[in-house]
Design an enzyme around this catalytic site. Structure first.
Site, PDB file in Angstrom:
ATOM      1  N   ASP A 146     123.486  55.920 -31.176  1.00  0.00           N
ATOM      2  CA  ASP A 146     123.867  57.106 -30.390  1.00  0.00           C
ATOM      3  C   ASP A 146     124.149  56.665 -28.961  1.00  0.00           C
ATOM      4  OD1 ASP A 146     124.400  59.801 -30.016  1.00  0.00           O
ATOM      5  OD2 ASP A 146     122.345  60.304 -29.514  1.00  0.00           O
ATOM      6  N   ASN A 151     122.430  58.215 -22.869  1.00  0.00           N
ATOM      7  CA  ASN A 151     121.350  57.386 -23.398  1.00  0.00           C
ATOM      8  C   ASN A 151     121.319  56.000 -22.757  1.00  0.00           C
ATOM      9  OD1 ASN A 151     120.206  59.261 -25.101  1.00  0.00           O
ATOM     10  ND2 ASN A 151     121.460  58.687 -26.858  1.00  0.00           N
ATOM     11  N   ASP A 163     116.292  56.191 -25.863  1.00  0.00           N
ATOM     12  CA  ASP A 163     116.493  57.042 -27.034  1.00  0.00           C
ATOM     13  C   ASP A 163     117.038  56.271 -28.231  1.00  0.00           C
ATOM     14  OD1 ASP A 163     116.622  59.131 -28.744  1.00  0.00           O
ATOM     15  OD2 ASP A 163     118.255  60.197 -27.743  1.00  0.00           O
TER      16      ASP A 163
END
Length: 335
Positions: A146, A151, A163
């Site tokens: 992701d 992030n 994350d």
């Protein structure tokens, strides 16, 4: 990092933080433990890390994009050394078919959109399958999963990742495409800079560029289902008050229709491939010129003049002066 029951501390640590094999990519955990909330029937394992600040990267400057590309290249060089054992795979079934089926079966799609959503997603998933087939057998490696600017935290020492809950196995391009934005031409330049840095540490299969729009579409389908699965979380409604409204689903279907058109456009992939090939040539030349920059400055000069002709299909570099000098200095150029 919190590990679910049934996964040991060692497994959780290794799986969710595989990048720590290279100690310069992130910090070592300072504490591993277990906790149980007052009303919980099960316990959770956790890992604590030193607090690190930073800001979200804007990646406006070419040097920042090169730095980001190098960072991801290092991460993938480690991620490619061995597979995950306990993490999921990013594939068409889990992100696509399962997500659509869940939303339809659980009644999230409004009645006036249900038929259109069913037909549209069927078509999209067939298009995505065709794109994957065109790309061929793409290597799957351990990913952040992701990797978007939200992030990543940036300091004067450079970027670091946060994350890692969504880390999984998939194609390398998954950790790159979310870092480009803007008009199509600008996105192509950004991607070329990222790949130029990336190639200093890890190889890249240019056929994966065909998966950018398929992966974007799969993420949209998966995200809608991810939100729906968390509807019972007490913290959900304050955080996502706009979810499951008629407006949300109208916009979602419209965005998917736009993706259907983008999946049929090869232009972005073709142009991005040409830019990526130029990035690969610059990266390879840099490996030579770092040692003999003055004597062999002709290599960089040739690239700057735009005299190289690059073909995607065989990843062939056809520029006689560049090839001759590169081979003379032991730089391997594939025929």
């Amino acid at each position: 990092c919190v590990a679910p029951p049934g996964v040991s501390n060692v497994q959780a640590y290794a799986e969710a933080h595989f990048d720590q094999i290279d100690s310069t990519l992130s910090s070592e955990a300072i504490r591993l433990g277990r906790f149980r909330s007052r009303n919980a029937r099960r316990s959770y394992r956790y890992a604590l890390y030193p607090r690190q600040g930073g800001r979200w990267p804007e990646l406006i400057l070419r040097d920042d994009r090169l730095w980001m590309g190098r960072m991801i290249g290092r991460l993938h060089a480690v991620g490619a050394t061995r597979p995950f054992r306990h993490r999921p795979v990013l594939d068409i079934d889990s992100f696509g078919y399962q997500s659509c089926r869940f939303l339809l079966e659980q009644g999230f799609i409004p009645p006036h959109l249900e038929a259109a959503y069913h037909s549209l997603t069927d078509d999209l998933l067939r298009q995505i399958g065709a794109r994957y087939a065109d790309a061929g057998p793409v290597r799957r490696i351990r990913l952040h999963g992701d990797c978007h600017p939200g992030n990543i935290l940036w300091t004067e020492q450079g970027p670091h990742f946060v994350d890692l809950d969504d880390c999984r196995t998939g194609p390398a391009i998954q950790d790159l495409w979310m870092l480009v934005s803007g008009e199509r031409e600008e996105m192509q330049r950004q991607l070329g800079d990222l790949l130029e840095g990336y190639l200093r540490f890890h190889d890249f299969n240019y056929l994966e560029l065909q998966l950018i729009e398929p992966l974007r579409t799969l993420r949209m389908l998966h995200y809608a289902a991810w939100l729906a699965r968390r509807r019972e979380d007490p913290a959900f409604i304050p955080a996502f008050p706009w979810f499951n409204t008629t407006r949300y689903w109208d916009d979602h279907v419209l965005a998917l229709r736009e993706q259907a058109a983008l999946l049929d456009e090869p232009e972005f992939c073709n142009n991005a491939a040409r830019i990526a090939n130029r990035a690969a040539l610059r990266a390879r030349i840099e490996a030579v010129t770092q040692l003999e920059r003055v004597e062999h400055g002709v290599l960089e000069q040739a690239v700057a003049l735009g005299g190289e002709e690059l073909a995607l299909e065989g990843r062939v570099v056809r520029h006689r002066r560049v090839v001759a000098h590169a081979r003379q200095r032991g730089l391997r150029i594939a025929d």
